[in-house]
Design a protein around this motif. Structure first.
Motif, mmCIF file in Angstrom:
data_model
loop_
_atom_site.group_PDB
_atom_site.id
_atom_site.type_symbol
_atom_site.label_atom_id
_atom_site.label_comp_id
_atom_site.label_asym_id
_atom_site.label_seq_id
_atom_site.Cartn_x
_atom_site.Cartn_y
_atom_site.Cartn_z
ATOM 1 N N UNK A 108 47.602 28.572 33.029
ATOM 2 C CA UNK A 108 46.933 29.844 33.296
ATOM 3 C C UNK A 108 46.973 30.209 34.782
ATOM 4 N N UNK A 111 50.030 32.188 35.862
ATOM 5 C CA UNK A 111 50.057 33.420 35.097
ATOM 6 C C UNK A 111 48.975 34.388 35.561
ATOM 7 N N UNK A 112 48.185 33.985 36.551
ATOM 8 C CA UNK A 112 47.223 34.905 37.141
ATOM 9 C C UNK A 112 45.842 34.841 36.526
ATOM 10 N N UNK A 113 45.551 33.777 35.774
ATOM 11 C CA UNK A 113 44.286 33.768 35.056
ATOM 12 C C UNK A 113 43.121 33.172 35.788
ATOM 13 N N UNK A 136 51.451 29.859 28.582
ATOM 14 C CA UNK A 136 50.008 29.895 28.778
ATOM 15 C C UNK A 136 49.345 28.582 28.369
ATOM 16 N N UNK A 138 45.518 26.027 29.381
ATOM 17 C CA UNK A 138 44.775 25.459 30.513
ATOM 18 C C UNK A 138 44.228 24.109 30.118
ATOM 19 N N UNK B 53 35.312 33.881 32.221
ATOM 20 C CA UNK B 53 35.428 33.375 33.598
ATOM 21 C C UNK B 53 36.823 33.533 34.177
ATOM 22 N N UNK B 54 37.823 33.810 33.338
ATOM 23 C CA UNK B 54 39.193 33.855 33.861
ATOM 24 C C UNK B 54 39.784 35.266 33.795
ATOM 25 N N UNK B 55 38.944 36.263 33.654
ATOM 26 C CA UNK B 55 39.379 37.657 33.642
ATOM 27 C C UNK B 55 40.484 37.896 32.606
ATOM 28 N N UNK B 68 46.456 36.755 26.980
ATOM 29 C CA UNK B 68 46.586 35.374 26.502
ATOM 30 C C UNK B 68 47.035 34.451 27.640
ATOM 31 N N UNK B 69 47.821 34.995 28.570
ATOM 32 C CA UNK B 69 48.296 34.186 29.683
ATOM 33 C C UNK B 69 47.180 33.758 30.611
ATOM 34 N N UNK B 70 46.178 34.605 30.764
ATOM 35 C CA UNK B 70 45.083 34.291 31.676
ATOM 36 C C UNK B 70 44.003 33.458 31.000
ATOM 37 N N UNK B 71 43.987 33.448 29.686
ATOM 38 C CA UNK B 71 42.918 32.764 28.945
ATOM 39 C C UNK B 71 43.016 31.257 29.150
ATOM 40 N N UNK B 72 41.875 30.630 29.442
ATOM 41 C CA UNK B 72 41.868 29.175 29.582
ATOM 42 C C UNK B 72 41.290 28.506 28.341
#
Lengths: 175, 114
Positions: A108, A111-113, A136, A138, B53-55, B68-72
């Motif tokens: 993540x 990927x900017x998360x 993706x 984490x 928390x990860x926007x 989905x890419x930003x999701x942790x």
């Protein structure tokens, strides 16, 4: 960092990605060597990447190998939020790799998360390097990494664009 | 070598190019949420956007946009959404374009209409 290395949007970028993937596929009748660069990750992604070499996943049977030398590498695997302190290392590594080369962003962070763009980090890898495949997670599990690698070399097609992430979709989410 | 060949003939090929059957434990991996759009309301969507928390969540008019890419896969939205969000159990998420990971979920009425 040169202008040409900055990620660009639009159709030209898509053509470039398609051409890169095509070149890489043509070459991957042979084995593929991967160089990893950690741009400030928490090391959990590295822990998952290392598990790819365990007998359970046995990455080598697929003809994929890790190498410490960027000059031997076909693929640059980047973890972490692209901290600015790693700019030089990242650019030198990318420049040292022979063509064709592909960049895969893992987790993540690139990927900017997780981290926003600020004075310490770019916040997302595609602001620095042209990224071909995004993985993706984490962290992404070794299975997810394996799928990302096989998508990158064209042995699997990506699935995520067909998923709606809606529970009642015919995509068959088993909720 | 001969032993390997014999074992291969007796038991079949034991390695595949990619896991033909998903490992059972992969069902327990943390995964990004999937939403039931019928249970989503604007107020709930805004609350989920606030606690992410990860926007990875944003609201655009009548759409909840999941990155989905930003999701942790932290699970906060799942725990706070009273059933509107559940684990998607999708982990084969590699994308060849960043925009493939942006998912727009239409916001419904907030309740299931019989």
């Amino acid at each position: 960092m040169t202008g040409a290395s900055l990620g660009a949007g639009g159709a030209a970028a898509e053509d470039r990605v398609a051409q890169r993937l095509h070149d890489a596929r043509a070459m991957f009748g042979r084995s593929l060597h991967i160089r990893t660069v950690d741009t400030g990750s928490c090391a959990v992604c590295e822990s998952e990447i290392r598990l790819l070499l365990a007998p359970h996943y046995d990455l080598h049977r697929l003809g994929l190998f890790f190498t410490p030398a960027p000059r031997h590498a076909d693929m640059l695997m980047v973890t972490g939020p692209a901290v600015r302190a790693m700019d030089t290392a990242l650019q030198k590594t990318y420049a040292a790799m022979p063509e064709p080369k592909i960049v895969i962003a893992v987790g993540a962070c690139p990927l900017g998360g997780v981290y926003p763009e600020d004075e310490l980090a770019h916040g997302s890898l595609d602001r620095v390097l042209p990224v071909d495949v995004f993985v993706p997670g984490c962290p992404p599990s070794p299975l997810a990494l394996l799928q990302g690698l096989l998508v990158a070399v064209g042995r699997l097609s990506e699935k995520v664009s067909g998923e709606s992430f809606v529970g009642s979709s015919p995509g068959g989410l088993d909720l | 070598m001969a032993l390997w060949l014999f074992r291969g003939l007796r038991k079949g090929v034991v390695t595949t190019r990619y896991p033909a059957v998903t490992d059972p434990w992969a069902r327990g991996l943390p995964t990004p949420p999937a939403f039931d759009e019928r249970l989503l309301s604007r107020a709930l969507a805004d609350r989920l956007v606030e606690i992410c928390p990860s926007r990875a969540l944003a609201r655009e008019d009548d759409c909840l946009v999941l990155d989905v890419g930003a999701c942790t896969a932290c699970g906060r939205c799942i725990s706070q959404s009273a059933g509107a969000a559940r684990p998607s159990r999708l982990f084969e998420l590699a994308a060849t374009g960043r925009e493939q990971l942006l998912k727009r979920i239409a916001i419904g009425s907030g309740e299931i209409v019989a």
